[in-house]
Each structure stands twice: as structure tokens, then as C-alpha cells.
Design an enzyme around this catalytic site. Structure first.
Site, mmCIF file in Angstrom:
data_model
loop_
_atom_site.group_PDB
_atom_site.id
_atom_site.type_symbol
_atom_site.label_atom_id
_atom_site.label_comp_id
_atom_site.label_asym_id
_atom_site.label_seq_id
_atom_site.Cartn_x
_atom_site.Cartn_y
_atom_site.Cartn_z
ATOM 1 N N GLY A 58 0.830 -1.220 0.000
ATOM 2 C CA GLY A 58 0.000 0.000 0.000
ATOM 3 C C GLY A 58 0.851 1.249 0.000
ATOM 4 N N ALA A 59 1.820 1.290 -0.940
ATOM 5 C CA ALA A 59 2.778 2.409 -0.965
ATOM 6 C C ALA A 59 2.387 3.480 -1.974
ATOM 7 C CB ALA A 59 4.179 1.875 -1.275
ATOM 8 N N ARG B 45 0.033 5.718 -1.852
ATOM 9 C CA ARG B 45 -0.397 7.020 -1.301
ATOM 10 C C ARG B 45 -0.332 6.976 0.218
ATOM 11 N NH1 ARG B 45 -6.209 5.896 -0.847
ATOM 12 N NH2 ARG B 45 -6.556 3.955 -1.940
ATOM 13 N N THR C 56 -2.727 -1.304 -5.948
ATOM 14 C CA THR C 56 -3.688 -2.330 -6.382
ATOM 15 C C THR C 56 -3.929 -2.329 -7.893
ATOM 16 O OG1 THR C 56 -5.543 -0.858 -5.927
ATOM 17 C CG2 THR C 56 -4.915 -2.373 -4.158
ATOM 18 N N VAL D 259 -3.609 -7.600 -1.441
ATOM 19 C CA VAL D 259 -3.138 -8.452 -0.340
ATOM 20 C C VAL D 259 -4.148 -9.538 0.046
ATOM 21 C CG1 VAL D 259 -1.532 -6.740 0.635
ATOM 22 C CG2 VAL D 259 -3.914 -6.821 1.454
ATOM 23 N N ASN E 149 1.474 -2.410 5.531
ATOM 24 C CA ASN E 149 0.801 -1.118 5.681
ATOM 25 C C ASN E 149 -0.559 -1.061 4.983
ATOM 26 O OD1 ASN E 149 0.766 2.045 5.852
ATOM 27 N ND2 ASN E 149 0.567 1.550 3.683
ATOM 28 N N TYR F 187 -12.478 -3.218 12.065
ATOM 29 C CA TYR F 187 -11.122 -2.650 11.930
ATOM 30 C C TYR F 187 -10.347 -2.753 13.257
ATOM 31 C CZ TYR F 187 -7.817 1.171 10.699
ATOM 32 O OH TYR F 187 -6.711 1.950 10.446
ATOM 33 N N ALA G 43 -9.279 -6.311 13.844
ATOM 34 C CA ALA G 43 -8.167 -6.692 12.963
ATOM 35 C C ALA G 43 -6.856 -6.089 13.465
ATOM 36 C CB ALA G 43 -8.450 -6.233 11.535
ATOM 37 N N LYS G 44 -6.886 -4.824 13.858
ATOM 38 C CA LYS G 44 -5.651 -4.162 14.307
ATOM 39 C C LYS G 44 -5.155 -4.747 15.631
ATOM 40 C CE LYS G 44 -4.939 -1.110 10.975
ATOM 41 N NZ LYS G 44 -3.907 -1.402 9.976
HETATM 42 P P1 NAP Z 1 -4.772 5.332 2.330
HETATM 43 O O1 NAP Z 1 -4.213 6.694 2.116
HETATM 44 O O2 NAP Z 1 -6.230 5.100 2.126
HETATM 45 O O3 NAP Z 1 -3.909 4.293 1.436
HETATM 46 C C1 NAP Z 1 -4.238 2.922 1.480
HETATM 47 C C2 NAP Z 1 -3.189 2.135 0.740
HETATM 48 O O4 NAP Z 1 -3.537 0.719 0.851
HETATM 49 C C3 NAP Z 1 -3.139 2.460 -0.746
HETATM 50 O O5 NAP Z 1 -1.816 2.339 -1.182
HETATM 51 C C4 NAP Z 1 -4.010 1.351 -1.363
HETATM 52 O O6 NAP Z 1 -3.659 1.059 -2.702
HETATM 53 C C5 NAP Z 1 -3.647 0.181 -0.469
HETATM 54 N N1 NAP Z 1 -4.680 -0.873 -0.480
HETATM 55 C C6 NAP Z 1 -5.994 -0.750 -0.260
HETATM 56 N N2 NAP Z 1 -6.611 -1.952 -0.392
HETATM 57 C C7 NAP Z 1 -5.643 -2.849 -0.709
HETATM 58 C C8 NAP Z 1 -5.618 -4.242 -0.993
HETATM 59 N N3 NAP Z 1 -6.739 -4.999 -0.982
HETATM 60 N N4 NAP Z 1 -4.426 -4.830 -1.278
HETATM 61 C C9 NAP Z 1 -3.297 -4.112 -1.295
HETATM 62 N N5 NAP Z 1 -3.240 -2.787 -1.062
HETATM 63 C C10 NAP Z 1 -4.404 -2.160 -0.767
HETATM 64 O O7 NAP Z 1 -4.493 4.805 3.817
HETATM 65 P P2 NAP Z 1 -3.508 5.374 4.958
HETATM 66 O O8 NAP Z 1 -4.278 6.320 5.786
HETATM 67 O O9 NAP Z 1 -2.198 5.752 4.393
HETATM 68 O O10 NAP Z 1 -3.357 4.041 5.854
HETATM 69 C C11 NAP Z 1 -2.216 3.186 5.764
HETATM 70 C C12 NAP Z 1 -2.232 2.218 6.943
HETATM 71 O O11 NAP Z 1 -2.237 2.983 8.175
HETATM 72 C C13 NAP Z 1 -3.473 1.313 7.008
HETATM 73 O O12 NAP Z 1 -3.111 0.038 7.469
HETATM 74 C C14 NAP Z 1 -4.350 2.019 8.028
HETATM 75 O O13 NAP Z 1 -5.233 1.109 8.641
HETATM 76 C C15 NAP Z 1 -3.314 2.552 8.997
HETATM 77 N N6 NAP Z 1 -3.757 3.676 9.808
HETATM 78 C C16 NAP Z 1 -4.090 4.876 9.252
HETATM 79 C C17 NAP Z 1 -4.497 5.916 10.076
HETATM 80 C C18 NAP Z 1 -4.858 7.267 9.555
HETATM 81 O O14 NAP Z 1 -5.267 8.123 10.375
HETATM 82 N N7 NAP Z 1 -4.760 7.532 8.281
HETATM 83 C C19 NAP Z 1 -4.574 5.720 11.446
HETATM 84 C C20 NAP Z 1 -4.229 4.487 11.979
HETATM 85 C C21 NAP Z 1 -3.815 3.477 11.157
HETATM 86 P P3 NAP Z 1 -4.397 1.828 -3.954
HETATM 87 O O15 NAP Z 1 -3.864 3.231 -3.986
HETATM 88 O O16 NAP Z 1 -4.010 1.038 -5.135
HETATM 89 O O17 NAP Z 1 -5.876 1.774 -3.651
#
Ligand code: NAP
Length: 244
Positions: free
Chosen positions: A12-13, A15, A37, A60, A86, A151, A154-155
Site C-alpha cells: 500500500g505504498a 499514497r 492495487t 493483499v 501497511n 477494523y 483486525a488491528k
Molecule cells: P490510504 O491513504 O487510504 O492508502 C491505502 C493504501 O492501501 C493504498 O496504497 C491502497 O492502494 C492500499 N490498499 C488498499 N486496499 C488494498 C488491498 N486490498 N491490497 C493491497 N493494497 C491495498 O491509507 P492510509 O491512511 O495511508 O493508511 C495506511 C495504513 O495505516 C493502514 O493500514 C491504516 O489502517 C493505517 N492507519 C491509518 C491511520 C490514519 O489516520 N490515516 C490511522 C491508523 C492506522 P491503492 O492506492 O491502489 O488503492
């Protein structure tokens, strides 16, 4: 093998947090394979990572695709010695309205993928007698948010998984840790209602949302030699939203 750097794989790199982690690990001297993806996402990622990285397609949820990707990386770049799990999404709803599909999808994308990817890279890490598995958890594994039963479960599972694996792999100098972000400004948090966003940011001691780079810095530390005696732990990066 076409390059000499140690290899890091960041799922998930394309964005958000994953993009910042991938760029940071390149700066730290790794060759970084990042995943998206879609083909177009992977192409953009390859361009963004430059000569010390490559963008690849991965969903994934697909076990065969995980196997094929890691085999391809091992053949072309070397063993994966740093794995950052990630990739993630949210499918929030109150439990009374949560469909079984939304439950399964979140458990598969977060927890099952961590099991599959970690298992797949362990052989290479064991051979190298070095490895870093860094799993991106969330503050909601500790701090309740209504509408996120899938969620949060899972976490919390990811953190417990990490502790168990840390015990199993410690003698091989493979560390397994989690980073639990708080409220980070990415597309994921843009989806939350204005009410939840305000409620959460009002509770952050530092009075601001986190940036993806705040999480990338924590991952960089855990991947480095400075963290070689840290395993099975959760590094909270939340601006004081939750104090463990
Ligand atoms: P995001 O900006 O929505 O980016 C999500 C990333 O995951 C994208 O690269 C996306 O790829 C990829 N992805 C989504 N579904 C997938 C799949 N089925 N297989 C493989 N890749 C997939 O999310 P983020 O906020 O950066 O979050 C990243 C991590 O941090 C996640 O695990 C999230 O639960 C955790 N997190 C985030 C926050 C927050 O406040 N943002 C807080 C706590 C934890 P595409 O671009 O191709 O869709």
C-alpha cells in the site's frame, strides 16, 4: 540480482502513510518495492521511487499473488529483509448494520494478509539472520471508536500476532513490531464524518493531526540498527491522543 541494497517491501505504498514510508526507506539506503492495487498505480509508484525502488501490483487478499510477488522480488532484487505491512482500508458501520462481507474484507486485508506476507518472507530473513517486520496497526486497537468493530479487531489481532511472532523469531535476529498511528491526515481519514474528525482532533494533546512522515519516521527507526533490541512492542505515534 540487479542491485546491492537490502530490500524492503512496503504494501500500500501508492499514497498516504505507505508512500511516505517507501520514500523514507529509500533515503535510509534500502531498495524499496512498493505495492499498489492497479497497474497504473504501480507505474506511478515506480516513477516516484526512482532508481532505488520498484512499484508492483498487489491485492493483499490474494495469497497466490503474494507468493508470486515475493518470488519475483527474491529473484530480481534479493530477499525481503524489511517487510512493512501497511496496506489497508476501512469499512465502518455500527455492528447492527455491518455485513459479513465487510467484516471478512477488513479481517482479510489487515490480519490475514499480515499472516501471509510475514510467513512468506521469513525464510529469506532466517537465512540472512536479519529481519524487520513492521506492522501498521492503529490507535483504535486500544481506544474505542464506534463503527469500527471490524477494523479494531483486525488491528488488535495484528499486534497480538506480532508479539507471538517476535517470540518465535527472536533467536534469528528477526524483530517484529507494530506502529500504532493516531489520527493521520490521509485519504483514509478524509472519509470519516466531520463530527468524528473534530471529536478526535480535539483530543490530540499536540493539537494537530499527524502527517504520514510522522509514521514513516517511526518505521525508519524500527527498521534501523538503533532498534535492534526492540521486538514485540507497539510504538504509539498519536500526538497524545492515547497515552499507553
Ligand atoms: P490510504 O491513504 O487510504 O492508502 C491505502 C493504501 O492501501 C493504498 O496504497 C491502497 O492502494 C492500499 N490498499 C488498499 N486496499 C488494498 C488491498 N486490498 N491490497 C493491497 N493494497 C491495498 O491509507 P492510509 O491512511 O495511508 O493508511 C495506511 C495504513 O495505516 C493502514 O493500514 C491504516 O489502517 C493505517 N492507519 C491509518 C491511520 C490514519 O489516520 N490515516 C490511522 C491508523 C492506522 P491503492 O492506492 O491502489 O488503492
Amino acid at each position: 540480482m540487479t542491485q546491492e541494497r537490502k530490500v524492503a517491501l512496503v504494501t500500500g505504498a501508492s499514497r498516504g502513510i505507505g508512500a511516505a514510508i517507501a520514500q523514507q526507506l529509500i533515503q535510509d539506503g534500502y531498495f524499496v518495492v512498493g505495492t499498489a492495487t492497479s497497474e497504473s498505480g504501480a507505474e506511478k509508484l515506480s516513477a516516484a521511487l526512482g532508481e532505488h525502488g520498484a512499484g508492483k501490483v498487489l491485492d493483499v487478499r490474494d495469497g497466490a499473488a503474494i507468493d508470486a510477488l515475493v518470488s519475483d522480488i527474491e529473484q530480481n532484487y534479493g530477499p525481503v529483509l524489511v517487510l512493512v505491512n501497511n496496506a489497508g482500508i476501512t469499512k465502518d458501520n455500527l455492528l447492527l448494520r455491518m455485513s459479513e462481507d465487510d467484516w471478512d474484507d477488513i479481517l482479510n486485508i489487515h490480519l490475514k494478509a499480515v499472516y501471509r506476507l510475514s510467513k512468506r518472507v521469513l525464510k529469506g530473513m532466517t537465512k540472512a539472520r536479519f529481519g524487520r517486520i513492521i506492522n501498521i496497526s492503529s490507535v483504535v486497537a486500544h481506544f474505542a471508536n464506534p463503527g469500527q468493530a471490524n477494523y479494531s479487531a483486525a488491528k488488535a489481532g495484528i499486534e497480538a500476532f506480532s508479539r507471538s511472532l517476535a517470540k518465535e523469531m527472536g533467536s534469528r535476529q528477526i524483530t517484529v513490531n507494530s506502529v500504532a498511528p493516531g489520527f493521520i491526515a490521509t485519504e483514509m481519514t478524509e472519509q470519516l464524518s466531520e463530527e468524528i474528525r473534530k471529536k478526535m482532533s480535539d483530543q490530540v494533546a499536540l493539537g494537530r493531526l499527524g502527517a504520514p512522515q510522522d509514521i514513516a519516521d517511526a518505521v525508519s527507526f524500527l527498521a534501523s540498527d538503533k532498534a535492534s533490541y526492540i521486538t514485540g512492542t507497539v510504538l504509539h505515534v498519536n500526538g497524545g491522543l492515547y497515552m499507553a
